[in-house]
Write an enzyme that holds these catalytic residues in place. Sequence first.
Site, mmCIF file in Angstrom:
data_model
loop_
_atom_site.group_PDB
_atom_site.id
_atom_site.type_symbol
_atom_site.label_atom_id
_atom_site.label_comp_id
_atom_site.label_asym_id
_atom_site.label_seq_id
_atom_site.Cartn_x
_atom_site.Cartn_y
_atom_site.Cartn_z
ATOM 1 C CD GLU A 29 -41.997 2.084 -18.463
ATOM 2 O OE1 GLU A 29 -42.261 1.082 -19.146
ATOM 3 O OE2 GLU A 29 -41.174 2.959 -18.841
ATOM 4 C CB SER A 59 -40.559 8.807 -19.011
ATOM 5 O OG SER A 59 -39.417 9.623 -19.076
ATOM 6 C CD GLU A 60 -38.910 3.304 -21.260
ATOM 7 O OE1 GLU A 60 -38.974 4.343 -21.954
ATOM 8 O OE2 GLU A 60 -39.841 2.469 -21.222
ATOM 9 C CD GLN A 82 -43.559 -2.939 -18.476
ATOM 10 O OE1 GLN A 82 -44.045 -2.682 -19.575
ATOM 11 N NE2 GLN A 82 -44.134 -2.587 -17.355
ATOM 12 C CB ALA A 84 -33.217 -5.669 -21.954
ATOM 13 C CG ASP A 85 -36.499 -6.035 -25.956
ATOM 14 O OD1 ASP A 85 -36.329 -6.706 -26.956
ATOM 15 O OD2 ASP A 85 -36.532 -6.538 -24.809
ATOM 16 C CE1 TYR A 86 -40.243 -2.131 -25.987
ATOM 17 C CE2 TYR A 86 -41.110 -2.939 -23.920
ATOM 18 C CZ TYR A 86 -41.126 -2.930 -25.298
ATOM 19 O OH TYR A 86 -42.027 -3.704 -25.988
ATOM 20 C CB ILE A 87 -32.627 -0.361 -21.679
ATOM 21 C CG1 ILE A 87 -31.948 0.219 -20.430
ATOM 22 C CG2 ILE A 87 -31.629 -0.739 -22.765
ATOM 23 C CD1 ILE A 87 -31.111 -0.782 -19.662
ATOM 24 N N PRO A 89 -34.224 4.432 -24.641
ATOM 25 C CG PRO A 89 -36.560 4.679 -24.810
ATOM 26 C CD PRO A 89 -35.468 3.638 -24.711
ATOM 27 C CG HIS A 129 -41.839 -7.937 -25.776
ATOM 28 N ND1 HIS A 129 -42.486 -7.666 -26.944
ATOM 29 C CD2 HIS A 129 -42.395 -7.125 -24.851
ATOM 30 C CE1 HIS A 129 -43.410 -6.740 -26.738
ATOM 31 N NE2 HIS A 129 -43.380 -6.393 -25.494
HETATM 32 C C1 LIG Z 1 -40.372 2.264 -24.727
HETATM 33 C C2 LIG Z 1 -41.346 1.314 -24.134
HETATM 34 N N1 LIG Z 1 -41.455 1.218 -22.803
HETATM 35 C C3 LIG Z 1 -42.291 0.328 -22.241
HETATM 36 C C4 LIG Z 1 -43.059 -0.499 -23.018
HETATM 37 C C5 LIG Z 1 -43.974 -1.562 -22.386
HETATM 38 N N2 LIG Z 1 -45.386 -1.211 -22.567
HETATM 39 C C6 LIG Z 1 -46.098 -1.689 -23.607
HETATM 40 S S1 LIG Z 1 -47.648 -1.068 -23.646
HETATM 41 C C7 LIG Z 1 -47.393 -0.166 -22.252
HETATM 42 C C8 LIG Z 1 -48.509 0.713 -21.711
HETATM 43 C C9 LIG Z 1 -48.882 1.791 -22.679
HETATM 44 O O1 LIG Z 1 -50.008 2.493 -22.219
HETATM 45 P P1 LIG Z 1 -50.727 3.583 -23.116
HETATM 46 O O2 LIG Z 1 -49.706 4.422 -23.809
HETATM 47 O O3 LIG Z 1 -51.684 4.301 -22.242
HETATM 48 O O4 LIG Z 1 -51.469 2.765 -24.256
HETATM 49 P P2 LIG Z 1 -52.681 1.745 -24.078
HETATM 50 O O5 LIG Z 1 -52.099 0.398 -23.845
HETATM 51 O O6 LIG Z 1 -53.528 2.212 -22.964
HETATM 52 O O7 LIG Z 1 -53.406 1.777 -25.381
HETATM 53 C C10 LIG Z 1 -46.105 -0.364 -21.759
HETATM 54 C C11 LIG Z 1 -45.561 0.252 -20.539
HETATM 55 C C12 LIG Z 1 -42.917 -0.367 -24.412
HETATM 56 N N3 LIG Z 1 -43.610 -1.110 -25.264
HETATM 57 N N4 LIG Z 1 -42.056 0.543 -24.946
#
Ligand SMILES: Cc1ncc(C[n+]2csc(CCOP(=O)(O)OP(=O)(O)O)c2C)c(N)n1
Lengths: 337, 337, 419, 419
Positions: A29, A59-60, A82, A84-87, A89, A129
Amino acid sequence: MAVMNMIQAINSAHKVMMREDEDIVVFGEDVGYFGGVFRATEGLQKEFGKTRCFDAPISENGIAAVAVGMAAYGLKPVIEIQFADYIYPAYDQIVSEIAKMRYRTAAEWTMPMVIRSPYGGGIYGGQTHSQSPESLFTHIAGLKVVIPSNPYDAKGLLIAAIEDPDPVVFFEPKRIYNGPFDGHHDRPVQPWTKRAEAEVPEGHFTVPLGKANIVREGEALTVLAYGTMVHVALAAMEEAGIDAEVIDLRTLVPLDIEAIEQSVKKTGRCLIVHEAPRTSGFGAELSALVTERCFYHLEAPVERVTGWDTPYPHSYEWTYFPGPARIKKALDKVMAD
Amino acid sequence: MAVMNMIQAINSAHKVMMREDEDIVVFGEDVGYFGGVFRATEGLQKEFGKTRCFDAPISENGIAAVAVGMAAYGLKPVIEIQFADYIYPAYDQIVSEIAKMRYRTAAEWTMPMVIRSPYGGGIYGGQTHSQSPESLFTHIAGLKVVIPSNPYDAKGLLIAAIEDPDPVVFFEPKRIYNGPFDGHHDRPVQPWTKRAEAEVPEGHFTVPLGKANIVREGEALTVLAYGTMVHVALAAMEEAGIDAEVIDLRTLVPLDIEAIEQSVKKTGRCLIVHEAPRTSGFGAELSALVTERCFYHLEAPVERVTGWDTPYPHSYEWTYFPGPARIKKALDKVMAD
Amino acid sequence: MARSEKRPNRPALALHVPEPPARPGEKPDYSHIEVPAAGEAPRPDALCAAEETHPLTTHLVRVLDDNDDAVGPWDPRLSAEVLRKIYRDMVTVRVFDDRMYRAQRQGKTSFYMKCTGEEAIATSAAAAMHDEDIHFPTYRQQGLLVSRGYPLVKMMCQIYSNAGDHMKGRQLPIMYSDKEKGFFSISGNLATQYPQAVGWAMASAIKGDSRIAMGWIGDGATAEGDFHAALTFASVYQAPVILATVNNQWAISSFSGIAGAEQATFASRAVGYGIAGLRVDGNDALAVYAAVNWAAERARSNKGPTLIEFFTYRAEGHSTSDDPSGYRPKEAGEMWPLGDPVERLRRHLVKLDEWDEDREAALLEETSATVRAAQKEAEKLGVLSEQGDEGKETMFEDVYAEMPWHIAEQRDAALKEGE
Amino acid sequence: MARSEKRPNRPALALHVPEPPARPGEKPDYSHIEVPAAGEAPRPDALCAAEETHPLTTHLVRVLDDNDDAVGPWDPRLSAEVLRKIYRDMVTVRVFDDRMYRAQRQGKTSFYMKCTGEEAIATSAAAAMHDEDIHFPTYRQQGLLVSRGYPLVKMMCQIYSNAGDHMKGRQLPIMYSDKEKGFFSISGNLATQYPQAVGWAMASAIKGDSRIAMGWIGDGATAEGDFHAALTFASVYQAPVILATVNNQWAISSFSGIAGAEQATFASRAVGYGIAGLRVDGNDALAVYAAVNWAAERARSNKGPTLIEFFTYRAEGHSTSDDPSGYRPKEAGEMWPLGDPVERLRRHLVKLDEWDEDREAALLEETSATVRAAQKEAEKLGVLSEQGDEGKETMFEDVYAEMPWHIAEQRDAALKEGE
Ligand SMILES: Cc1ncc(C[n+]2csc(CCOP(=O)(O)OP(=O)(O)O)c2C)c(N)n1
Ligand SMILES: Cc1ncc(C[n+]2csc(CCOP(=O)(O)OP(=O)(O)O)c2C)c(N)n1
Ligand SMILES: [Mg+2]
Ligand SMILES: [Mg+2]
């Protein structure tokens, strides 16, 4: 030699390897044009093109799965999760597929790849985070687990991980990306520039997986740590004025058991320090191993200094974080008898 | 009193509770009309209707997520993950949501629910029908982890789990659903009918969470086990003719530390037995705890008897499985000095 | 928690729980299934815009009609040779399945899964692709291996976890793998292979290769998150991949309504990802061939992925561990409107004058003999039930490329266990 | 691994990697965005068959036209009072966002996220639902709380993790939760809330309740497996839920093409699950209201879920940790064709003669004063940067209903740490 912080060192490892091996692809990501939220992949898309470094959907599981397919084809994916807390999935693909592929097919299909992810606390990142999930990977046969603690190791270990024939989970202590942290959150941050470990060769070199680093020799006790906690432990030992031997594990699986055994047999005391919650954290395995192997040399029970068995809170971060005061208490205990 | 095997006892726990509390809903793959691949939910849809017991799509993350929403509404979901090996797709919902909800909202939202799943090996299930992933849950603050070893406990613990205000991961040792297993795979299977633990009250009763069961008293050493391994360990102790104290932990989190400490302080020796792979298995935590708390009473290092650090193989199942021979070797070691 | 009484003037909500049209004891009912006539579906150009295919996602591509003729624009116009090859493969799969099912019943191994009624799908798909292309199969695509000429004896050795199994008995029976034959290792964890196929296809595209990938999944498993990952990545990167969903209408005891089939076809999932989609009579070997061929041409031309739903019926139990009479009417399989794929292709061959009773008898005899011979040979290398523990040290290999100290220690301990 | 030379006569495959139309230094380009005229989209009956809505998944429901009039069948015909309420909420959100953004920049807290440019969506959606209905929001729906009259000071206390935060500072700023207001706890893990909303709706249906749920997600997060779980369960059980996808075209630095938007609209995902779908101008407060109202009526009538894509634009950075000038042109926000939602509604009110400059000035002054007063009050209870460690023992509470021995031991140890 150049002076690098950890991000620069990790970035450099990517570049060195991508120049050498055109089968390396990097995705995750925000890693493409932007170069990642921590900028670890900055410039890769520009230098190596969009098909070798690109943004992935959020999409992890997909990122990990696609890496499996690419590894099956013969590429070498280096993917970023991005935080480790999101690993989680991606946990099924990592545990059920990536870790077991070589075994289940008797090496017909192998999964050489690196899964990089910033981990750990101390940055006011709150519950999602700040986590340190390493023990959830050390339990999974088939994975190697690596955690560097400084720029030199970060680059050398990452290159070794990329060259390794097996899947490596590579956790990066984000708190020390820009400078070491002694655990005193109220003191100003030191940049890496002033430190010897920030002297990093510009080209190819490796720090071998499976080898610990004795960062401080000593006789009074053995301290086992990794990532950010190496620095916190070192500082605590200095402050206590104790002749501690501090071992930076660097690789959790496979573990450098020899270095550990030798040290503990010499010192007779052992303190383990990690950020992750205590129960079933990697410290439990270390404690069990040390006791199994050095029992008759131990003068006191092995002590664990860890994060608490709570989720990582946003406020009271420094009550959660295993800082100097907690280490000091444990030190008193392990040195008591 | 009725004579029940473990499946019948689990089925009975569902029925007793669903009759008492109309907020209980049961769902999972194949649990509805058919009653589950192990038949643990047989008859529930018929008695309680399709909206209280129903088939779910093959989406473990969806099953867990939907349970979160239901618990938020005020229902009490009791969900089945068909095999513990398939719980990983649900890991994010369990770890990031279910476990942390009470904490992150300071109890504004809570997640009372039970996640049931058959686990463990010894049934020629290969890599994906044999795993013992309990330590991946004991590391997660906010979850309780329960593993019964016989029909009576299965029913009593499951009722206690359903009544508990917190999320409980309830692993069922499928190898002993129909009868205890002494680890001698070449001997005929014994049905539960002949055993005292198969005498199970038909109505409501509980076995409290967090309380271990001393299934055999003794002085020579303490054996810590749970699930199938309780029976294997008991048999091994009988065969060795050793005056062992065998503790069936029943709940891994929260652990009955008192029972463990008391016993080890009495015996001075401790053997831990589980099916899961050794590295970072729950045995590591047990070993660390015992050493931390009973060090000066220990006459030998705590020993772990575990599955190996490999995926679970289909053939050579009995080389993988921690059977009587492995226990015997460890016993010799722990009793040596 | 009582029902909220806050708004008693509003209608009560009710949960809809899908239920198959018939349960044991009831008469099978296929009235809800629409079967368009063969030849009706239009055939857009393989390089068309994805939208052009979307009407086909709620239709059914069929080639073999009720008179056993091949009709309409999807007729792949195969030579008799190719037709007979597919037919032979289908028969071989069926004979093989029966034999191995019995071997399991005889206690020779722990588990088996048949694909009865679905034989056309894998065998025809394999025929329509190139041998260099790769498959990421799930567990009812034994036809791929048979079609590609994988030795039956090797399949059996895997099933027996015996000395001839190149995977050293590590996997449950039928979880084949063969790199040489472009058959990726089958996983016990549903759906994981689907996005993996996309990753392989992406790699092929990154390298400027020309080989494409085909991923396989069952109707029930489409509910997994990995299904969505596959479609998302395939769409975003326009990966050269064919994503096959074998809708045999059952997932163990759950009918396809529990996966969403009451509300939409599986093929129509393609719409929301903007990729090509086709819905195909999976019991019609010619339709299967034509659809896969179309999608392969599309993928090879950098026009991106195709989702194909093969509509079929799981004619027998889920596996040797399952008895379907517990959840569906016994006669459900026989009454299924799309018929038996083996018979349908045979009737077509007969109609073309390319098949007759003598040839049929000869084929059956030959196939039986081949399968029996293979079984004999495989059993010489051992069966699971008689497995001893020689070679058990191999259990510790291949966790990593090099065995680390802790596994070596464990191996040594295991070898001493018997002492 | 060299490119396979096996078939040099075949064209080389190539990977498509989506790229936004403009990068920093380039001119923003919205030529790919089709903006149908307001009033054009037909409005099917809320109880219609799901298919009837599917043409709307590639269209754009718009009510406010270029003359600031409300036109067409989707005009919700709101009273001036309701319009002004929505307008006031939007303005409040904007003022609040600015203020809290600055508080973070001043170092008073660790993090903040604005919803600039997206204010219409949450505020109008809240207005269109009943207060008893529940929302499972993600992090840009502060408008829901504002609309429902949640005290601003409580929001600020959460942002400051101070003594007034009923969640005891456990969550990152802006991860609000309020049970009373039907606002489920925001998760830092993307997409998890989407299928949870479905579960809540299923529970409501199981209980014969009349309350419905609304789940929220961003365009980027639709790629997560949980998105698919939500749609699958919602479709299978026909759950009374509205599933909103806020397509603001960016996910941190990744444009929506990386989530699939090049090939299809997010609304069109509804097709493959056989549920109702709508694509709506998210910067048009009236269109948002109308769509949510329609979907709520449908859900309340046991006609199942609706997927609504709100098409909008993230006018500022992702969060205080982000600087969008690193990946998109600086002026991108201003040139965005659907305009500013606050201005659009104001112009409409003016056109209706229900608003004027005096009222505007008064509102701005009042809102600023309210927000400033709230901030003052909140800061009395502390800000994160000045947080000491009194109360640190609370850190150990609420892991379980009853504190188990091991956490009690850890708490005791923590309390002694300073000694
Ligand atoms: C499972 C997971 N993966 C990655 C992240 C890191 N992250 C936080 S916000 C974000 C972007 C999200 O974009 P979108 O869904 O379009 O929402 P927007 O910020 O545009 O409102 C990411 C990658 C996260 N919080 N949770
Ligand atoms: C992740 C996961 N969940 C559950 C299972 C158990 N399981 C094995 S096969 C099966 C049914 C699959 O049905 P379908 O996808 O329709 O394929 P079919 O058996 O009909 O070919 C289930 C639930 C599994 N193997 N993996
Ligand atoms: Mg099926
Ligand atoms: Mg977005």
